[in-house]
Design a protein around this motif. Structure first.
Motif, PDB file in Angstrom:
ATOM      1  N   GLU A 107       0.797  -1.227   0.000  1.00 12.52           N
ATOM      2  CA  GLU A 107       0.000   0.000   0.000  1.00 12.52           C
ATOM      3  C   GLU A 107       0.837   1.288   0.000  1.00 12.52           C
ATOM      4  O   GLU A 107       0.643   2.172  -0.826  1.00 12.52           O
ATOM      5  CB  GLU A 107      -0.911  -0.009   1.243  1.00 12.52           C
ATOM      6  N   ASP A 108       1.781   1.385   0.958  1.00 11.86           N
ATOM      7  CA  ASP A 108       2.527   2.641   1.091  1.00 11.86           C
ATOM      8  C   ASP A 108       3.863   2.631   0.354  1.00 11.86           C
ATOM      9  O   ASP A 108       4.679   3.533   0.541  1.00 11.86           O
ATOM     10  CB  ASP A 108       2.729   2.989   2.583  1.00 11.86           C
ATOM     11  N   GLY A 109       4.072   1.633  -0.481  1.00 12.05           N
ATOM     12  CA  GLY A 109       5.286   1.625  -1.295  1.00 12.05           C
ATOM     13  C   GLY A 109       6.555   1.346  -0.526  1.00 12.05           C
ATOM     14  O   GLY A 109       7.647   1.629  -1.004  1.00 12.05           O
ATOM     15  N   THR A 110       6.422   0.777   0.671  1.00  4.77           N
ATOM     16  CA  THR A 110       7.616   0.550   1.476  1.00  4.77           C
ATOM     17  C   THR A 110       8.242  -0.807   1.216  1.00  4.77           C
ATOM     18  O   THR A 110       9.349  -1.073   1.652  1.00  4.77           O
ATOM     19  CB  THR A 110       7.291   0.643   2.975  1.00  4.77           C
ATOM     20  N   LYS A 111       7.496  -1.671   0.530  1.00  3.73           N
ATOM     21  CA  LYS A 111       8.012  -3.020   0.343  1.00  3.73           C
ATOM     22  C   LYS A 111       7.558  -3.535  -1.021  1.00  3.73           C
ATOM     23  O   LYS A 111       6.431  -3.266  -1.454  1.00  3.73           O
ATOM     24  CB  LYS A 111       7.458  -3.920   1.458  1.00  3.73           C
ATOM     25  N   CYS A 112       8.434  -4.279  -1.695  1.00  2.00           N
ATOM     26  CA  CYS A 112       8.051  -4.863  -2.975  1.00  2.00           C
ATOM     27  C   CYS A 112       7.313  -6.171  -2.728  1.00  2.00           C
ATOM     28  O   CYS A 112       7.763  -7.021  -1.966  1.00  2.00           O
ATOM     29  CB  CYS A 112       9.289  -5.125  -3.821  1.00  2.00           C
ATOM     30  N   THR A 113       6.148  -6.315  -3.387  1.00  2.00           N
ATOM     31  CA  THR A 113       5.338  -7.513  -3.157  1.00  2.00           C
ATOM     32  C   THR A 113       5.149  -8.297  -4.450  1.00  2.00           C
ATOM     33  O   THR A 113       4.170  -9.004  -4.627  1.00  2.00           O
ATOM     34  CB  THR A 113       3.959  -7.127  -2.611  1.00  2.00           C
ATOM     35  N   ILE A 114       6.104  -8.166  -5.348  1.00  2.00           N
ATOM     36  CA  ILE A 114       5.915  -8.809  -6.655  1.00  2.00           C
ATOM     37  C   ILE A 114       6.077 -10.323  -6.575  1.00  2.00           C
ATOM     38  O   ILE A 114       5.837 -11.038  -7.546  1.00  2.00           O
ATOM     39  CB  ILE A 114       6.860  -8.202  -7.706  1.00  2.00           C
ATOM     40  N   ASP A 115       6.476 -10.832  -5.394  1.00  2.00           N
ATOM     41  CA  ASP A 115       6.577 -12.286  -5.248  1.00  2.00           C
ATOM     42  C   ASP A 115       5.312 -12.874  -4.605  1.00  2.00           C
ATOM     43  O   ASP A 115       5.326 -14.012  -4.142  1.00  2.00           O
ATOM     44  CB  ASP A 115       7.814 -12.647  -4.415  1.00  2.00           C
ATOM     45  N   SER A 116       4.200 -12.102  -4.597  1.00  2.00           N
ATOM     46  CA  SER A 116       2.953 -12.618  -4.014  1.00  2.00           C
ATOM     47  C   SER A 116       2.415 -13.782  -4.838  1.00  2.00           C
ATOM     48  O   SER A 116       2.734 -13.924  -6.020  1.00  2.00           O
ATOM     49  CB  SER A 116       1.911 -11.507  -3.956  1.00  2.00           C
ATOM     50  N   GLU A 117       1.600 -14.604  -4.202  1.00  2.00           N
ATOM     51  CA  GLU A 117       1.013 -15.757  -4.909  1.00  2.00           C
ATOM     52  C   GLU A 117       0.226 -15.293  -6.128  1.00  2.00           C
ATOM     53  O   GLU A 117       0.228 -15.944  -7.171  1.00  2.00           O
ATOM     54  CB  GLU A 117       0.101 -16.555  -3.964  1.00  2.00           C
ATOM     55  N   GLU A 118      -0.481 -14.146  -5.992  1.00  2.00           N
ATOM     56  CA  GLU A 118      -1.277 -13.623  -7.114  1.00  2.00           C
ATOM     57  C   GLU A 118      -0.380 -13.312  -8.311  1.00  2.00           C
ATOM     58  O   GLU A 118      -0.696 -13.658  -9.451  1.00  2.00           O
ATOM     59  CB  GLU A 118      -2.026 -12.347  -6.689  1.00  2.00           C
ATOM     60  N   SER A 119       0.746 -12.638  -8.026  1.00  2.00           N
ATOM     61  CA  SER A 119       1.656 -12.280  -9.118  1.00  2.00           C
ATOM     62  C   SER A 119       2.238 -13.535  -9.762  1.00  2.00           C
ATOM     63  O   SER A 119       2.355 -13.616 -10.991  1.00  2.00           O
ATOM     64  CB  SER A 119       2.798 -11.407  -8.592  1.00  2.00           C
ATOM     65  N   ILE A 120       2.602 -14.495  -8.938  1.00  2.00           N
ATOM     66  CA  ILE A 120       3.179 -15.734  -9.471  1.00  2.00           C
ATOM     67  C   ILE A 120       2.157 -16.443 -10.353  1.00  2.00           C
ATOM     68  O   ILE A 120       2.487 -16.921 -11.447  1.00  2.00           O
ATOM     69  CB  ILE A 120       3.665 -16.649  -8.318  1.00  2.00           C
ATOM     70  N   ALA A 121       0.889 -16.440  -9.896  1.00  2.00           N
ATOM     71  CA  ALA A 121      -0.173 -17.067 -10.705  1.00  2.00           C
ATOM     72  C   ALA A 121      -0.309 -16.345 -12.038  1.00  2.00           C
ATOM     73  O   ALA A 121      -0.478 -16.980 -13.089  1.00  2.00           O
ATOM     74  CB  ALA A 121      -1.490 -17.039  -9.933  1.00  2.00           C
ATOM     75  N   ALA A 122      -0.218 -15.017 -12.024  1.00  2.00           N
ATOM     76  CA  ALA A 122      -0.368 -14.241 -13.257  1.00  2.00           C
ATOM     77  C   ALA A 122       0.749 -14.556 -14.234  1.00  2.00           C
ATOM     78  O   ALA A 122       0.514 -14.796 -15.426  1.00  2.00           O
ATOM     79  CB  ALA A 122      -0.380 -12.746 -12.930  1.00  2.00           C
ATOM     80  N   LEU A 123       1.972 -14.593 -13.735  1.00  2.00           N
ATOM     81  CA  LEU A 123       3.103 -14.843 -14.617  1.00  2.00           C
ATOM     82  C   LEU A 123       3.077 -16.292 -15.123  1.00  2.00           C
ATOM     83  O   LEU A 123       3.410 -16.560 -16.279  1.00  2.00           O
ATOM     84  CB  LEU A 123       4.419 -14.538 -13.884  1.00  2.00           C
ATOM     85  N   THR A 124       2.630 -17.203 -14.247  1.00  2.00           N
ATOM     86  CA  THR A 124       2.491 -18.591 -14.676  1.00  2.00           C
ATOM     87  C   THR A 124       1.472 -18.683 -15.810  1.00  2.00           C
ATOM     88  O   THR A 124       1.671 -19.405 -16.790  1.00  2.00           O
ATOM     89  CB  THR A 124       2.033 -19.465 -13.494  1.00  2.00           C
ATOM     90  N   PHE A 125       0.406 -17.904 -15.693  1.00  2.00           N
ATOM     91  CA  PHE A 125      -0.609 -17.911 -16.742  1.00  2.00           C
ATOM     92  C   PHE A 125      -0.043 -17.413 -18.067  1.00  2.00           C
ATOM     93  O   PHE A 125      -0.263 -17.997 -19.125  1.00  2.00           O
ATOM     94  CB  PHE A 125      -1.811 -17.052 -16.313  1.00  2.00           C
ATOM     95  N   MET A 126       0.728 -16.325 -18.008  1.00  2.00           N
ATOM     96  CA  MET A 126       1.343 -15.804 -19.240  1.00  2.00           C
ATOM     97  C   MET A 126       2.250 -16.863 -19.862  1.00  2.00           C
ATOM     98  O   MET A 126       2.259 -17.065 -21.080  1.00  2.00           O
ATOM     99  CB  MET A 126       2.162 -14.540 -18.935  1.00  2.00           C
ATOM    100  N   HIS A 127       3.018 -17.508 -19.011  1.00  2.00           N
ATOM    101  CA  HIS A 127       3.923 -18.560 -19.467  1.00  2.00           C
ATOM    102  C   HIS A 127       3.129 -19.689 -20.124  1.00  2.00           C
ATOM    103  O   HIS A 127       3.500 -20.210 -21.178  1.00  2.00           O
ATOM    104  CB  HIS A 127       4.719 -19.060 -18.257  1.00  2.00           C
ATOM    105  N   ASP A 128       1.988 -20.049 -19.491  1.00  2.00           N
ATOM    106  CA  ASP A 128       1.160 -21.138 -20.026  1.00  2.00           C
ATOM    107  C   ASP A 128       0.563 -20.793 -21.391  1.00  2.00           C
ATOM    108  O   ASP A 128       0.417 -21.667 -22.242  1.00  2.00           O
ATOM    109  CB  ASP A 128       0.022 -21.470 -19.044  1.00  2.00           C
ATOM    110  N   LEU A 129       0.206 -19.531 -21.573  1.00  2.00           N
ATOM    111  CA  LEU A 129      -0.359 -19.121 -22.864  1.00  2.00           C
ATOM    112  C   LEU A 129       0.586 -19.516 -23.987  1.00  2.00           C
ATOM    113  O   LEU A 129       0.162 -19.916 -25.067  1.00  2.00           O
ATOM    114  CB  LEU A 129      -0.569 -17.601 -22.901  1.00  2.00           C
ATOM    115  N   VAL A 130       1.850 -19.427 -23.709  1.00  2.00           N
ATOM    116  CA  VAL A 130       2.846 -19.708 -24.737  1.00  2.00           C
ATOM    117  C   VAL A 130       3.242 -21.185 -24.744  1.00  2.00           C
ATOM    118  O   VAL A 130       3.236 -21.833 -25.786  1.00  2.00           O
ATOM    119  CB  VAL A 130       4.099 -18.847 -24.514  1.00  2.00           C
ATOM    120  N   TYR A 131       3.573 -21.720 -23.558  1.00  2.00           N
ATOM    121  CA  TYR A 131       4.195 -23.045 -23.514  1.00  2.00           C
ATOM    122  C   TYR A 131       3.218 -24.179 -23.270  1.00  2.00           C
ATOM    123  O   TYR A 131       3.513 -25.324 -23.590  1.00  2.00           O
ATOM    124  CB  TYR A 131       5.302 -23.062 -22.454  1.00  2.00           C
TER     125      TYR A 131
END
Lengths: 323, 272, 449
Positions: free
Chosen positions: C212-236
């Motif tokens: 929320e306040d930009g004090t910590k990076c949360t790009i390793d959240s389960e939601e983000s991982i699911a999103a990137l996995t989905f992008m990967h799946d679209l291709v592979y």
């Protein structure tokens, strides 16, 4: 008598040097000194008011940064093309140095890549390297079909692959066998050779070949020397200053290179594998605004280039004297 | 040296093959410059229906002729000044013996190794102070002092014996005369090469004009080409058409100087 | 040799005279010059012409820069920056605000009756406003949706999707539309997307770059991982997208993926993730019959936002005049031009309502404009963190995305490493900047993440 002669020589030399020296002082020396002082500060474009003197901290941070070493290795990797480009230029120059009726036409054709603006060439090659539709892989696939290995080998993925001929690790210094292959860095090397081989270096060699005494070449051949021997004993030594010049300029250019390719073709990717030190400096200064830190990288790069050139100078001069 | 017919044939075949390899990407470039936008990503080399209208389109969409003229004009001045200042400096380094020469020369060489990105900010500020922002002078002057050219011409001037200078001096020639009559002819091949390099290098230069120039009437070709490659997508067909046209002036220059280069090769061998 | 040099010199002098005398007059008398730094393209030219027509006393000129901010930074440092400067994302605005280049125009806008808070698309506010102060007026707005090439569907006999789909439904359609030859070489892809559009997937899956306040990076959240996995799946996995490697070689220099636009325009993709601004290219291709639907999403109805805003250089001696340009950006004349050009859509919501927008008489075939407008309501741009340099973060994330794209690392490993690296960058930055460290402590009570 000797003293006046010396003073006279100095006056003459200075008079001839003056135009270049003044321009040089203003447009090179001043900015260079400026950048050295910048490298000792934490100058950040985003908050210039907090700039202060930090001594050699930037240098200390830099030398411990694995990214810097990775990018230095990337920069070094691009030197693989150098011997091919230089030898290729020499070979072409020797071919073209004969009195051929179409010599002019060939020379012009081979020089075309040097006419074209760098950006246009890069956009062009980016399309050529397209793994699915690009003409290069199209041709390779036909070739693979032709030799009957269809299905067993596939053409390289060029600009989108992190692979390389040494199997270098992607993100840090080291070796990783799965990275063995042909990838973006190699693609840029081939493009570099293609651009350079018929370009300026070939012209330099052609100009230098005018100083090769033809009688001497013929004389050695009458003496029964093979073509290779006359090349080795007559042509190569005469060309030594030119080769020396080309090598030094290539080292200097190579260490500072890779900026345009990264900016136009790859954005330094994939995964940073085509990021060279020069591009790293650019991103640090103009994208992350850390001008102080970027200047420090530039000075380390400068030290490396300087060391390499000094080495070549010593080595090259000795070779020249021997010839 | 006379080669046998078979050998000559082999050499021609080799050169032709290499030239074709060099040319292939350009064939693709010209072919793309004739395609409609919809066919640009197609793997077919030739357009289904050639669209030569891309060429006039380039002139219609941007002030291409002006950019053309600017590029050639700036590159011509830079070439002239670089050749002059470099050859004079090279003469001082190659043909005169004075205390501190080698040290100064090494300093010269050392500056070649400074990455250009770093000097940009101070140089730009300097341009502003000198009032050269957004002017031809700002494009020309900083590019006209070359350590590279000095190094190059020095190498050429070193190839003839010092005895020639001494003979001229005994005949009463001034240093200025020796420079023009002895040193410069020796550097002839190098001068032509330097002229060609400098012209090409400056003709394609992108970053400096990009930040220095604001007026539309001062833009150079590489900046003009950007018009076809923006965040809204790339008009590859027009970009290629413009690129094809941008090759023409340096190509003409090269073909023109080529004759001199050949003559330089022939004369140089006799004089040396 | 001496003659050659002398003659060249005389020729050059003569030439200089010609070049200088043919230089177009810089400013017509009585007109005040204004310089706008934006990208150089045909759309911009029309927008400038209209402004100059509406303001006969001013002469607005474009100073081209197509990517990056280096030109503005260098010029502004030397005190000669342009009067008006474009911002492409929230981080650029922050950079301009922090370095003192952006002029606070809150009061001026209020006086001119422009209320960004209520009138501009909500998604644009992170690019106009900092700490309650307005610095910019949005130039246009853009959001992603799904482009459809109708002809390809007719060719396959597949019904053309008309309404919003879930990703599952979407993949089924995309699989049916993907076509390969006997050797497996793709003829047409069901779906085209650019990997730099990762935020679009991340937001839809509920992932965010920072807390929320930009004090910590949360790009390793389960939601983000699911999103990137989905992008990967679209291709592979589903193989409906170009193998990731093609994508890289096709995307343009600036990373804006015009290669994808051209690929879609040439019929190589049945559907594509893109913005309305694609039309600037697609309109040039004859016989293209298009449609558009809202993009699928997994968890949150959010679509990534693009678009630009324009700030005034606080050091400009003509900044009061430059205000007229910001007011112009909020005018209906400009909004209609933007809508007609398909330079995204107008950044003020009210100018996208009504039949003139829904079915533009100039382009009667484009009957899908409402899709873009309605999606803009749900457009979202990730706010940047004040505690770290965004270009550095961008590079770290790009590297992670690259590694997944080329199948060299799993989404989990790549994103975990990226989050670690970004949090380390925050820590380094705090050590470097006492002012930020103080602020950080106030917000979190901790020294560093």
């Amino acid at each position: 008598m000797k003293g006046t002669r010396k003073r006279h020589e100095l006056t003459v030399a200075l008079a001839f040097l003056a135009p270049n020296l003044i321009g040089f002082g203003v447009f090179t020396c001043f900015p260079v000194l400026y950048s050295f002082f910048a490298s000792l500060s934490n100058w950040n474009l985003q908050n210039p008011n907090q700039t202060s003197f930090v001594g050699f901290r930037n240098y200390a941070v830099l030398l411990q940064d694995p990214q810097f070493w990775t990018y230095l290795i990337n920069t070094g990797y691009f030197f693989l093309g150098l011997p091919f480009a230089i030898m290729g230029s020499l070979w072409l120059a020797i071919l073209l140095n004969r009195k051929l009726s179409l010599g002019t036409a060939y020379r012009t054709l081979l020089y075309i890549p040097s006419f074209t603006s760098g950006v246009a060439i890069m956009i062009l090659w980016k399309s050529l390297y397209n793994p699915d539709y690009g003409p290069i892989n199209e041709t390779l696939r036909h070739f693979i079909d032709f030799i009957g290995l269809n299905g067993q080998i596939t053409p390289p993925q060029w600009l989108s692959s992190t692979k390389n001929v040494f199997g270098l690790e992607i993100d840090k210094p080291g070796i990783n066998p799965t990275q063995f292959g042909i990838g973006a860095r190699d693609a840029l090397i081939y493009m570099g050779i293609w651009t350079a081989i018929g370009g300026n270096n070939m012209l330099l060699y052609l100009a230098a070949l005018t100083n090769v005494p033809e009688e001497l070449v013929e004389a050695t051949q009458i003496d029964g020397a093979s073509r290779w021997q006359s090349f080795l004993h007559v042509i190569w030594p005469t060309l030594a200053p030119t080769t020396f010049f080309i090598v030094i300029m290539s080292i200097i250019g190579g260490m500072q290179g890779g900026f345009e390719q990264a900016k136009v073709m790859t954005n330094g990717g994939p995964a940073g594998t085509t990021t060279t030190v020069a591009y790293h400096i650019y991103t640090k200064a103009f994208e992350e605004f850390q001008v102080g830190y970027a200047s420090a990288i530039a000075w380390v790069l400068f030290a490396i280039v300087f060391g390499l050139s000094l080495f070549t100078w010593k080595f090259g001069n000795r070779a020249g004297e021997n010839g | 040296m006379k080669d046998s017919i078979g050998k000559r044939f082999a050499i021609y075949a080799l050169l032709t093959a290499l030239s074709l390899l060099t040319l292939a990407p350009f064939v693709w470039m010209v072919a793309t410059s004739l395609k409609p936008l919809g066919e640009v990503e197609s793997s077919q080399l030739l357009p289904k229906l050639a669209q030569p209208d891309n060429y006039p389109q380039v002139f219609k969409q941007i002030n291409f002729a002006r950019y053309y003229a600017n590029s050639i004009f700036v590159a011509a001045w830079v070439t002239f000044l670089t050749c002059l200042t470099s050859s004079m400096a090279a003469y001082a380094f190659a043909r005169r013996i004075w205390p501190g020469r080698d040290l100064v020369f090494k300093l010269y060489l050392a500056t070649l190794m400074i990455p250009g990105v770093v000097t940009m900010i101070p140089n730009f500020a300097l341009m502003v102070k000198l009032g050269l922002l957004d002017s031809y002078a700002g494009l020309i002057i900083p590019a006209s002092f070359s350590a590279f050219g000095t190094f190059l011409l020095r190498q050429f001037m070193l190839t003839i014996p010092m005895a020639l200078d001494e003979a001229a001096m005994i005949d009463g020639a001034t240093p200025w005369q020796i420079f023009w009559n002895v040193a410069m002819p020796a550097a002839r091949g190098g001068l032509i090469a330097l002229a060609v390099f400098t012209f090409m290098g400056n003709y394609g230069s992108f970053f400096w004009p990009l930040i220095l120039i604001k007026s539309e009437g001062l833009r150079t070709l590489p900046i003009g080409l950007m018009y076809f490659d923006t965040m809204y997508g790339r008009a590859t067909h027009l970009l290629m058409a413009a690129s094809v046209m941008s090759i023409i002036p340096p190509a003409l220059l090269f073909i023109l100087l080529q004759k001199h280069l050949v003559r330089g090769i022939q004369l140089g061998a006799v004089k040396g | 040799m001496r003659i050659i040099f002398s003659v060249s010199f005389l020729v050059l002098i003569l030439w200089t005279a010609i070049m200088l005398s043919t230089q177009s007059k810089p400013i017509e008398t009585g007109k005040q010059p204004l310089v706008w730094t934006s990208d150089d393209n045909p759309l911009r030219k029309e927008q400038i012409d209209l402004f100059n027509k509406l303001h006969p006393d001013l002469s607005l000129k474009l100073d081209p820069v197509n990517q990056g901010m280096e030109k503005v930074i260098v010029q502004s440092l030397a005190g000669v920056g342009p009067d008006l400067i474009d911002c492409r994302d929230a981080a650029q605005l922050s950079a301009y605000v922090d370095s003192g280049i952006a002029w606070d125009v809150t009061d001026q806008l209020k006086a001119s009756g422009i209320n960004l808070e209520s009138d501009a698309w909500k998604c644009m506010l992170p690019m106009t406003t900092r700490n309650g102060r307005d610095y910019a007026v949005p130039t246009n707005s853009a959001v992603n949706a799904i482009w459809i090439n109708k002809a390809t569907f007719e060719e396959e006999g597949v019904p053309i999707p008309t309404g919003p789909l879930t990703w599952e439904e979407f993949i089924k359609v995309a699989e049916r539309m993907t076509k390969r030859d006997a050797k497996g070489k793709p003829i047409r892809f069901g779906f085209l997307m650019d990997w730099w559009n990762w935020p679009h997937f991340f937001f839809g899956f509920g992932g965010r770059v920072y807390n929320e306040d930009g004090t910590k990076c949360t790009i390793d959240s389960e939601e983000s991982i699911a999103a990137l996995t989905f992008m990967h799946d679209l291709v592979y996995k589903y193989k409906v997208c170009p193998s990731a490697v093609d994508e890289a070689s096709m995307s343009s220099a600036g990373g804006w993926g015009s290669g994808t636009i051209n690929l879609f325009g040439s019929g190589r993709g049945a559907m594509a993730l893109g913005g309305r601004w694609w039309l600037a290219n697609l309109r040039q291709i004859p016989d293209l019959n298009l449609s558009a639907i809202e993009s699928p999403y997994a968890k949150e109805r959010l679509f990534s936002r693009a678009g630009r805003t324009t700030i005034i250089n606080s050091a400009s001696p003509r900044r009061e005049l430059a205000l007229k340009f910001l007011i112009y950006l909020a005018s209906p004349e400009y909004a209609n031009l933007v809508n007609d050009q398909a330079d995204g859509i107008a950044a003020f919501k009210k100018y996208t309502e009504g039949s003139r927008f829904d079915t533009n008489p100039k382009y009667p075939n484009e009957d899908y404009n409402a899709v873009w407008r309605d999606a803009t309501e749900f457009a979202y741009g990730n706010p940047d963190s004040p505690f770290v340099n965004s270009a550095r973060v961008q590079r770290i994330i790009d590297k992670a995305i690259d590694l997944v794209r080329i199948d060299a690392q799993s989404p989990r490993v790549a994103l975990t490493n990226a989050a670690k690296e970004i949090n380390l960058a925050i820590k380094e930055n705090l050590a470097e900047r006492p002012d930020l460290a103080k602020k950080y402590k106030e917000v979190t009570g901790a020294e560093s993440p």
